[in-house]
Design a protein around this motif. Structure first.
Motif, mmCIF file in Angstrom:
data_model
loop_
_atom_site.group_PDB
_atom_site.id
_atom_site.type_symbol
_atom_site.label_atom_id
_atom_site.label_comp_id
_atom_site.label_asym_id
_atom_site.label_seq_id
_atom_site.Cartn_x
_atom_site.Cartn_y
_atom_site.Cartn_z
ATOM 1 N N LEU A 60 -4.280 5.255 0.331
ATOM 2 C CA LEU A 60 -3.477 4.892 1.499
ATOM 3 C C LEU A 60 -4.040 5.486 2.788
ATOM 4 O O LEU A 60 -3.894 4.898 3.864
ATOM 5 N N SER A 61 -4.697 6.647 2.666
ATOM 6 C CA SER A 61 -5.241 7.296 3.868
ATOM 7 C C SER A 61 -6.412 6.526 4.460
ATOM 8 O O SER A 61 -6.812 6.790 5.596
ATOM 9 N N LEU A 62 -6.979 5.576 3.696
ATOM 10 C CA LEU A 62 -8.079 4.775 4.234
ATOM 11 C C LEU A 62 -7.610 3.835 5.339
ATOM 12 O O LEU A 62 -8.408 3.415 6.189
ATOM 13 N N THR A 63 -6.327 3.483 5.316
ATOM 14 C CA THR A 63 -5.781 2.617 6.358
ATOM 15 C C THR A 63 -4.735 3.329 7.215
ATOM 16 O O THR A 63 -4.450 2.881 8.326
ATOM 17 N N GLN A 64 -4.166 4.421 6.702
ATOM 18 C CA GLN A 64 -3.160 5.181 7.446
ATOM 19 C C GLN A 64 -3.657 6.618 7.608
ATOM 20 O O GLN A 64 -3.671 7.393 6.653
ATOM 21 N N GLU A 65 -4.058 6.970 8.809
ATOM 22 C CA GLU A 65 -4.644 8.288 9.036
ATOM 23 C C GLU A 65 -3.663 9.416 8.764
ATOM 24 O O GLU A 65 -4.052 10.498 8.318
ATOM 25 N N TRP A 66 -2.369 9.179 9.021
ATOM 26 C CA TRP A 66 -1.392 10.241 8.831
ATOM 27 C C TRP A 66 -1.229 10.612 7.361
ATOM 28 O O TRP A 66 -0.725 11.692 7.034
ATOM 29 N N MET A 67 -1.719 9.737 6.457
ATOM 30 C CA MET A 67 -1.631 10.028 5.028
ATOM 31 C C MET A 67 -2.669 11.061 4.588
ATOM 32 O O MET A 67 -2.635 11.529 3.451
ATOM 33 N N GLN A 68 -3.582 11.424 5.475
ATOM 34 C CA GLN A 68 -4.580 12.420 5.118
ATOM 35 C C GLN A 68 -3.954 13.795 4.887
ATOM 36 O O GLN A 68 -4.461 14.591 4.093
ATOM 37 N N LEU A 69 -2.840 14.071 5.567
ATOM 38 C CA LEU A 69 -2.148 15.344 5.367
ATOM 39 C C LEU A 69 -1.566 15.456 3.956
ATOM 40 O O LEU A 69 -1.789 16.481 3.285
ATOM 41 N N PRO A 70 -0.824 14.444 3.451
ATOM 42 C CA PRO A 70 -0.364 14.540 2.060
ATOM 43 C C PRO A 70 -1.510 14.651 1.059
ATOM 44 O O PRO A 70 -1.381 15.350 0.045
ATOM 45 N N VAL A 71 -2.625 13.963 1.335
ATOM 46 C CA VAL A 71 -3.777 14.058 0.441
ATOM 47 C C VAL A 71 -4.261 15.509 0.361
ATOM 48 O O VAL A 71 -4.501 16.049 -0.730
ATOM 49 N N MET A 72 -4.397 16.152 1.511
ATOM 50 C CA MET A 72 -4.864 17.529 1.544
ATOM 51 C C MET A 72 -3.871 18.465 0.852
ATOM 52 O O MET A 72 -4.261 19.357 0.097
ATOM 53 N N LEU A 73 -2.573 18.237 1.088
ATOM 54 C CA LEU A 73 -1.552 19.093 0.483
ATOM 55 C C LEU A 73 -1.539 18.962 -1.042
ATOM 56 O O LEU A 73 -1.477 19.962 -1.767
ATOM 57 N N PHE A 74 -1.594 17.723 -1.535
ATOM 58 C CA PHE A 74 -1.580 17.506 -2.982
ATOM 59 C C PHE A 74 -2.841 18.066 -3.632
ATOM 60 O O PHE A 74 -2.782 18.638 -4.729
ATOM 61 N N THR A 75 -3.982 17.900 -2.979
ATOM 62 C CA THR A 75 -5.234 18.378 -3.554
ATOM 63 C C THR A 75 -5.289 19.896 -3.607
ATOM 64 O O THR A 75 -5.634 20.491 -4.640
ATOM 65 N N LEU A 76 -4.937 20.550 -2.499
ATOM 66 C CA LEU A 76 -5.023 22.004 -2.436
ATOM 67 C C LEU A 76 -3.948 22.694 -3.264
ATOM 68 O O LEU A 76 -4.152 23.815 -3.737
ATOM 69 N N SER A 77 -2.818 22.040 -3.427
ATOM 70 C CA SER A 77 -1.710 22.679 -4.157
ATOM 71 C C SER A 77 -1.747 22.412 -5.659
ATOM 72 O O SER A 77 -0.918 22.959 -6.389
ATOM 73 N N SER A 78 -2.694 21.605 -6.134
ATOM 74 C CA SER A 78 -2.775 21.302 -7.568
ATOM 75 C C SER A 78 -2.929 22.563 -8.422
ATOM 76 O O SER A 78 -2.234 22.720 -9.434
ATOM 77 N N PRO A 79 -3.826 23.516 -8.060
ATOM 78 C CA PRO A 79 -3.922 24.738 -8.870
ATOM 79 C C PRO A 79 -2.627 25.545 -8.877
ATOM 80 O O PRO A 79 -2.278 26.157 -9.896
ATOM 81 N N PHE A 80 -1.909 25.562 -7.745
ATOM 82 C CA PHE A 80 -0.658 26.311 -7.680
ATOM 83 C C PHE A 80 0.421 25.642 -8.535
ATOM 84 O O PHE A 80 1.257 26.321 -9.135
ATOM 85 N N ARG A 130 -9.326 -1.894 -13.277
ATOM 86 C CA ARG A 130 -9.574 -3.018 -14.189
ATOM 87 C C ARG A 130 -8.606 -4.173 -13.977
ATOM 88 O O ARG A 130 -8.994 -5.346 -14.059
ATOM 89 N N PHE A 131 -7.340 -3.879 -13.683
ATOM 90 C CA PHE A 131 -6.331 -4.934 -13.671
ATOM 91 C C PHE A 131 -5.600 -5.101 -12.329
ATOM 92 O O PHE A 131 -5.057 -6.176 -12.080
ATOM 93 N N LEU A 132 -5.574 -4.088 -11.477
ATOM 94 C CA LEU A 132 -4.708 -4.136 -10.297
ATOM 95 C C LEU A 132 -5.449 -4.206 -8.968
ATOM 96 O O LEU A 132 -4.970 -4.848 -8.030
ATOM 97 N N ASP A 133 -6.577 -3.562 -8.862
ATOM 98 C CA ASP A 133 -7.232 -3.399 -7.558
ATOM 99 C C ASP A 133 -7.830 -4.699 -7.029
ATOM 100 O O ASP A 133 -7.600 -5.071 -5.884
ATOM 101 N N GLY A 134 -8.628 -5.367 -7.830
ATOM 102 C CA GLY A 134 -9.272 -6.595 -7.385
ATOM 103 C C GLY A 134 -10.284 -6.406 -6.274
ATOM 104 O O GLY A 134 -10.510 -7.322 -5.471
ATOM 105 N N GLY A 135 -10.900 -5.229 -6.195
ATOM 106 C CA GLY A 135 -11.902 -4.967 -5.163
ATOM 107 C C GLY A 135 -11.337 -4.456 -3.857
ATOM 108 O O GLY A 135 -12.087 -4.269 -2.890
ATOM 109 N N TYR A 136 -10.023 -4.179 -3.798
ATOM 110 C CA TYR A 136 -9.375 -3.758 -2.551
ATOM 111 C C TYR A 136 -9.939 -2.430 -2.046
ATOM 112 O O TYR A 136 -10.243 -2.290 -0.842
ATOM 113 N N VAL A 137 -10.099 -1.464 -2.931
ATOM 114 C CA VAL A 137 -10.590 -0.144 -2.524
ATOM 115 C C VAL A 137 -12.008 -0.236 -1.981
ATOM 116 O O VAL A 137 -12.341 0.384 -0.963
ATOM 117 N N PHE A 138 -12.855 -1.027 -2.613
ATOM 118 C CA PHE A 138 -14.233 -1.153 -2.146
ATOM 119 C C PHE A 138 -14.304 -1.864 -0.800
ATOM 120 O O PHE A 138 -15.160 -1.552 0.033
#
Length: 220
Positions: A60-80, A130-138
């Motif tokens: 989602l952060s590829l099209t919505q810049e404000w989603m970069q904050l949740p990405v960082m929070l989820f990634t950094l907080s995974s070990p905790f 395999r079944f849902l993306d259809g090349g959207y991410v690329f």
């Protein structure tokens, strides 16, 4: 006259044989292994959902810049979050301060959690591509890499040669599309599994606890 039974009772405790001690240690290790694995199977689902949400927010952060904050929070907080799950496991199997919780138990639970979570994340990646993306991410990545601001940043950093070496952005995205979903799923699984021992060592050390002397009001 002291009977044979009395003589046996009056004898000092004889040390256990090495074979008995070895068998006891093996049974204890097997018990820790089984218990840690049983709880990790459930907790790995929670950790896997955490990792899946991180991937969803990343897309989602590829099209919505404000989603970069949740990405960082989820990634950094995974070990905790993994550490919290291990402490929850400790509360289940050793709730009293008078009970020992070994480094091995914490390490195994954290490692197994990472293993099962990696399986769930890899399964999600495979099903999505395999079944849902259809090349959207690329398509999103191609738009991002071809954006003028990104191209200017590449030239300024001198990284544009890396893309030119594979034939440019279009050719690189083409190569990415040609890779099967199983390749991306296995890459996520292997990468997560390589990190698991490192975090398991830390969390195992942090969560370990030596048994304290009992008190009258303990665990009442």
């Amino acid at each position: 006259m002291i009977s044979d039974e009395g003589k046996r009772k009056s004898r000092p405790c004889e040390p256990k044989s090495s074979a008995f001690i070895t068998l006891h240690n093996m049974n204890e290790t097997q018990s820790i292994l089984n218990t840690s694995n049983s709880y990790a199977m459930l907790h790995g689902i929670f950790l896997g959902i955490w990792g899946i949400l991180s991937l969803v927010f990343n897309v989602l952060s590829l099209t919505q810049e404000w989603m970069q904050l949740p990405v960082m929070l989820f990634t950094l907080s995974s070990p905790f979050f993994a550490c919290w799950l291990t402490f929850r496991f400790r509360r289940e199997v050793a709730p009293c301060p008078t009970q020992n919780f070994s480094f091995t138990a914490g390490f195994l639970h954290t490692f197994f959690c990472g293993f099962y979570a990696s399986l769930w994340v890899a399964l999600f990646v495979y099903i999505y591509l395999r079944f849902l993306d259809g090349g959207y991410v690329f398509d999103l990545y191609e738009q991002l890499l071809n954006a003028p601001d990104f191209q200017q940043a590449l030239r300024a950093s001198g990284s544009s040669d890396m893309f030119e070496s594979v034939g440019g952005v279009r050719e690189m995205i083409k190569l990415m599309r040609e890779l099967p979903p199983s390749s991306y799923a296995s890459a996520f699984f292997i990468y997560s599994l390589l990190l698991a021992p490192f975090f398991s060592l830390i969390i195992g050390a942090v969560s370990s606890r030596k048994a304290r002397p009992p008190r009258m009001d303990a665990c009442q």
